[in-house]
Scaffold this motif. Structure first.
Motif, mmCIF file in Angstrom:
data_model
loop_
_atom_site.group_PDB
_atom_site.id
_atom_site.type_symbol
_atom_site.label_atom_id
_atom_site.label_comp_id
_atom_site.label_asym_id
_atom_site.label_seq_id
_atom_site.Cartn_x
_atom_site.Cartn_y
_atom_site.Cartn_z
ATOM 1 N N PRO A 15 -2.035 -5.760 6.603
ATOM 2 C CA PRO A 15 -1.639 -4.549 5.876
ATOM 3 C C PRO A 15 -0.239 -4.703 5.266
ATOM 4 O O PRO A 15 0.624 -5.381 5.814
ATOM 5 C CB PRO A 15 -1.639 -3.457 6.961
ATOM 6 C CG PRO A 15 -2.407 -4.026 8.089
ATOM 7 C CD PRO A 15 -2.240 -5.494 8.022
ATOM 8 N N GLU A 51 -1.488 9.090 1.593
ATOM 9 C CA GLU A 51 -2.587 9.209 2.556
ATOM 10 C C GLU A 51 -2.208 8.566 3.890
ATOM 11 O O GLU A 51 -2.535 9.090 4.959
ATOM 12 C CB GLU A 51 -3.848 8.544 1.982
ATOM 13 C CG GLU A 51 -4.413 9.252 0.750
ATOM 14 C CD GLU A 51 -5.593 8.505 0.164
ATOM 15 O OE1 GLU A 51 -5.890 7.390 0.675
ATOM 16 O OE2 GLU A 51 -6.193 9.015 -0.802
ATOM 17 N N ARG A 52 -1.518 7.438 3.842
ATOM 18 C CA ARG A 52 -1.110 6.765 5.080
ATOM 19 C C ARG A 52 -0.094 7.613 5.857
ATOM 20 O O ARG A 52 -0.179 7.734 7.081
ATOM 21 C CB ARG A 52 -0.509 5.392 4.753
ATOM 22 C CG ARG A 52 -1.511 4.431 4.152
ATOM 23 C CD ARG A 52 -0.837 3.131 3.735
ATOM 24 N NE ARG A 52 -0.480 2.306 4.883
ATOM 25 C CZ ARG A 52 0.122 1.125 4.776
ATOM 26 N NH1 ARG A 52 0.440 0.641 3.578
ATOM 27 N NH2 ARG A 52 0.403 0.435 5.864
ATOM 28 N N MET A 77 6.959 3.241 4.345
ATOM 29 C CA MET A 77 6.140 3.218 5.560
ATOM 30 C C MET A 77 6.961 2.761 6.769
ATOM 31 O O MET A 77 6.784 3.270 7.884
ATOM 32 C CB MET A 77 4.943 2.279 5.380
ATOM 33 C CG MET A 77 3.657 2.925 4.911
ATOM 34 S SD MET A 77 3.195 4.452 5.736
ATOM 35 C CE MET A 77 2.589 3.894 7.306
ATOM 36 N N THR A 129 -7.272 2.998 10.817
ATOM 37 C CA THR A 129 -7.521 2.352 9.515
ATOM 38 C C THR A 129 -6.798 3.099 8.403
ATOM 39 O O THR A 129 -6.225 2.478 7.494
ATOM 40 C CB THR A 129 -9.031 2.300 9.244
ATOM 41 O OG1 THR A 129 -9.686 1.602 10.308
ATOM 42 C CG2 THR A 129 -9.326 1.596 7.924
ATOM 43 N N ARG A 130 -6.804 4.417 8.452
ATOM 44 C CA ARG A 130 -6.114 5.207 7.422
ATOM 45 C C ARG A 130 -4.601 4.973 7.458
ATOM 46 O O ARG A 130 -3.936 5.012 6.426
ATOM 47 C CB ARG A 130 -6.422 6.686 7.625
ATOM 48 C CG ARG A 130 -7.833 7.092 7.210
ATOM 49 C CD ARG A 130 -8.130 8.513 7.636
ATOM 50 N NE ARG A 130 -7.105 9.434 7.159
ATOM 51 C CZ ARG A 130 -6.878 10.649 7.670
ATOM 52 N NH1 ARG A 130 -7.616 11.059 8.705
ATOM 53 N NH2 ARG A 130 -5.948 11.430 7.163
ATOM 54 N N ILE A 131 -4.045 4.749 8.665
ATOM 55 C CA ILE A 131 -2.604 4.463 8.758
ATOM 56 C C ILE A 131 -2.292 3.080 8.202
ATOM 57 O O ILE A 131 -1.256 2.875 7.567
ATOM 58 C CB ILE A 131 -2.134 4.565 10.227
ATOM 59 C CG1 ILE A 131 -2.258 6.006 10.724
ATOM 60 C CG2 ILE A 131 -0.693 4.073 10.378
ATOM 61 C CD1 ILE A 131 -1.969 6.164 12.213
ATOM 62 N N ALA A 132 -3.222 2.130 8.378
ATOM 63 C CA ALA A 132 -2.953 0.742 8.009
ATOM 64 C C ALA A 132 -3.224 0.446 6.554
ATOM 65 O O ALA A 132 -2.684 -0.514 6.000
ATOM 66 C CB ALA A 132 -3.772 -0.194 8.895
ATOM 67 N N THR A 133 -4.046 1.237 5.892
ATOM 68 C CA THR A 133 -4.426 0.919 4.519
ATOM 69 C C THR A 133 -4.571 2.195 3.704
ATOM 70 O O THR A 133 -4.669 3.297 4.263
ATOM 71 C CB THR A 133 -5.745 0.129 4.491
ATOM 72 O OG1 THR A 133 -6.020 -0.288 3.149
ATOM 73 C CG2 THR A 133 -6.909 0.964 4.998
#
Length: 513
Positions: free
Chosen positions: A87, A36-37, A93, A27-31
């Protein structure tokens, strides 16, 4: 029915065993915020989780959705729910995901995949990927890839916060001979604050620069020899027609063009009727180019040149007119635009000796081919009956005729031989550039320079002059540019002819009082 579809969709969206990445990390990678991602992606990458790769590919393919604060993967072919959010992926990214996938490929079992990943990551030696690089290094068994991984690990350590680690990395990279490594060191050197690390980086830059200088010198020498071999091939035919027969053949360049177009015609024939044997077309093109140019040369000698022996000015004007006729004939048959001759597969690519020194296979082949043609020509003139008659007619035409030599036939055969060698040169030139009606115009002046400088009628002089002018031309081009280099070579030729009118290797004889 609607409830059943929702349940099926949720089943397709839920992580199975293939998606064992921790949900919170996914979830942290996607949003979230960009930094932070990226930080979450680097954390997952450092762990070397095998499930990260499939998740990132799903993210790239647009098969990840956010629902109720959780990142879910949609199975291929499934329809995501309408209330799920896709996302957002910005350019930053996407670059990070590409680099992460390349980093994960370092752990692949396929050597080609690992080699491709190293090529992708060589300019992205990020310290955040250091644990992954070290893990890949520990598992790597291929010696060549292991050396590249060592450089990648050392490059990543240059971004470390530990000055001692940066100093050690610079010392390790000093043994490299890669221009990219030197560029990386220069980039880090400008921002380095620690005196010890800065000195180590500067020493590494100097060591790599000195090593690369040898590659540049070798590349310059090879370029000169390559150009010299081309000039030698072009001038060998002229050494017979002008050096031995005394004919100023201004159509010599067009005979090169005939050989090149014969090669193009053979290539097109193979492409149309024998595509499976295309890589072997050059073995047919070589004799075809020789015969085509030899026949054209024999026709020129029989119809025009045989009436002009001993009249150099008329020969020059007549052959210049023939050159215009040949160029127009080619334009009418093949068009005014250049045509492309494709290298066979075995002549494509090159031999990489150093990171900044690659020897193209087609240039190496021309070097070897020029040596073979030279050896064959020398044997023909010195060991065969035709060579004996050519030398006899050249030295004393009347005496040769008195002993039964058909001088007219010898003239035709000798001119056809010189023209055929020009056709072989055209075949070779077709492998390193485009073929067009003006191909020969680029080489006719250089060919005369080689023959005159080496000495009229001297094969050894033609060899030394061709290779010497090729190397000297490349040296002068690197110093003053192509135009000034050409002017300097012409001035040098004038000075040599002033001192040695018969060339550097003039024929020796007795003076008649």
């Amino acid at each position: 029915m609607t409830l059943l579809r929702r349940l099926l969709c949720l089943a397709l969206l839920t992580f199975g065993s293939a998606w064992a990445l921790p949900p919170e990390l996914a979830t942290r990678i996607a949003t979230g915020d960009g930094d932070e991602r990226v930080a979450a992606l680097q954390q997952a990458l450092a762990a070397g989780d095998e499930s990260l790769g499939p998740f990132l590919r799903a993210l790239q393919d647009g098969r990840v959705r956010l629902k109720a604060g959780q990142a879910l993967v949609v199975a291929e072919g499934a329809t995501p729910p309408a209330d799920a959010e896709e996302p957002m992926l910005n350019n930053r990214m996407r670059r990070e995901i590409d680099a992460a996938l390349a980093g994960l490929d370092l752990l692949s079992r396929d050597r080609e995949v690992r080699a491709k990943a190293l090529a992708t990551l060589r300019d992205d030696a990020d310290v955040s990927k250091l644990p992954l690089f070290e893990k890949a290094l520990a598992a790597e068994s291929d010696a060549g890839l292991r050396a590249q991984l060592n450089s990648l690990v050392a490059g990543a350590k240059l971004s470390s916060t530990d000055a001692g680690q940066r100093r050690a990395a610079a010392t390790e990279l000093a043994a490299s001979a890669d221009p990219a490594t030197r560029a990386l060191l220069l980039d880090k050197l400008s921002a380095e604050s620690d005196p010890g690390a800065k000195a180590a980086m500067q020493a590494a830059v100097d060591a790599i620069g000195a090593r690369l200088a040898w590659g540049e010198r070798a590349q310059l020498l090879f370029s000169g020899l390559s150009l010299g071999s081309v000039l030698l091939l072009v001038a060998l035919g002229l050494a017979i027609t002008y050096g031995l027969m005394g004919v100023i053949n201004m159509a010599h360049g067009e005979l090169l063009m005939v050989g090149a177009y014969a090669t193009y015609s053979v290539q097109q024939a193979f492409r149309a009727w024998a595509p499976g044997a295309f890589d072997h077309y050059l073995w047919v093109a070589l004799p075809a180019s020789f015969l085509a140019a030899a026949l054209v040369g024999a026709a020129m000698e029989r119809t025009v040149i045989r009436w002009l022996y001993g009249r150099p000015l008329e020969t020059l004007l007549a052959t210049w007119g023939l050159s215009l006729v040949l160029m127009q004939a080619v334009r009418s048959l093949f068009g005014a635009q250049n045509v492309a001759v494709e290298n066979p597969a075995w002549l494509s690519g090159g031999w990489a000796l150093l990171p900044n020194l690659t020897l193209p296979y087609n240039r190496l082949a021309i070097l070897a081919f020029a040596g073979l043609v030279l050896a064959g020509m020398a044997l023909l003139l010195s060991r065969t009956r035709l060579g004996l008659m050519v030398r006899g007619v050249t030295q004393n035409r009347r005496m040769a005729a008195c002993v039964g030599v058909n001088t007219s036939q010898v003239d035709t055969l000798a001119f056809a031989l010189g023209s055929g060698i020009a056709g072989l040169a055209g075949c070779a030139l077709s492998q390193i550039g485009n073929v067009g009606p003006d191909l020969g115009q680029s080489y006719i002046v250089d060919a005369f320079m080689v023959v005159v400088l080496g000495g009229v009628g001297q094969l050894a002089g033609t060899v030394y002059a061709g290779l010497g002018l090729g190397v000297l031309s490349k040296l002068l081009e690197g110093w003053q540019g192509a135009v000034l280099a050409k002017i300097a070579l012409l001035m040098l030729l004038v000075l040599v002819i002033q001192k040695k009118p018969q060339g550097l290797f003039a024929l020796k004889g007795r003076a008649v009082e």
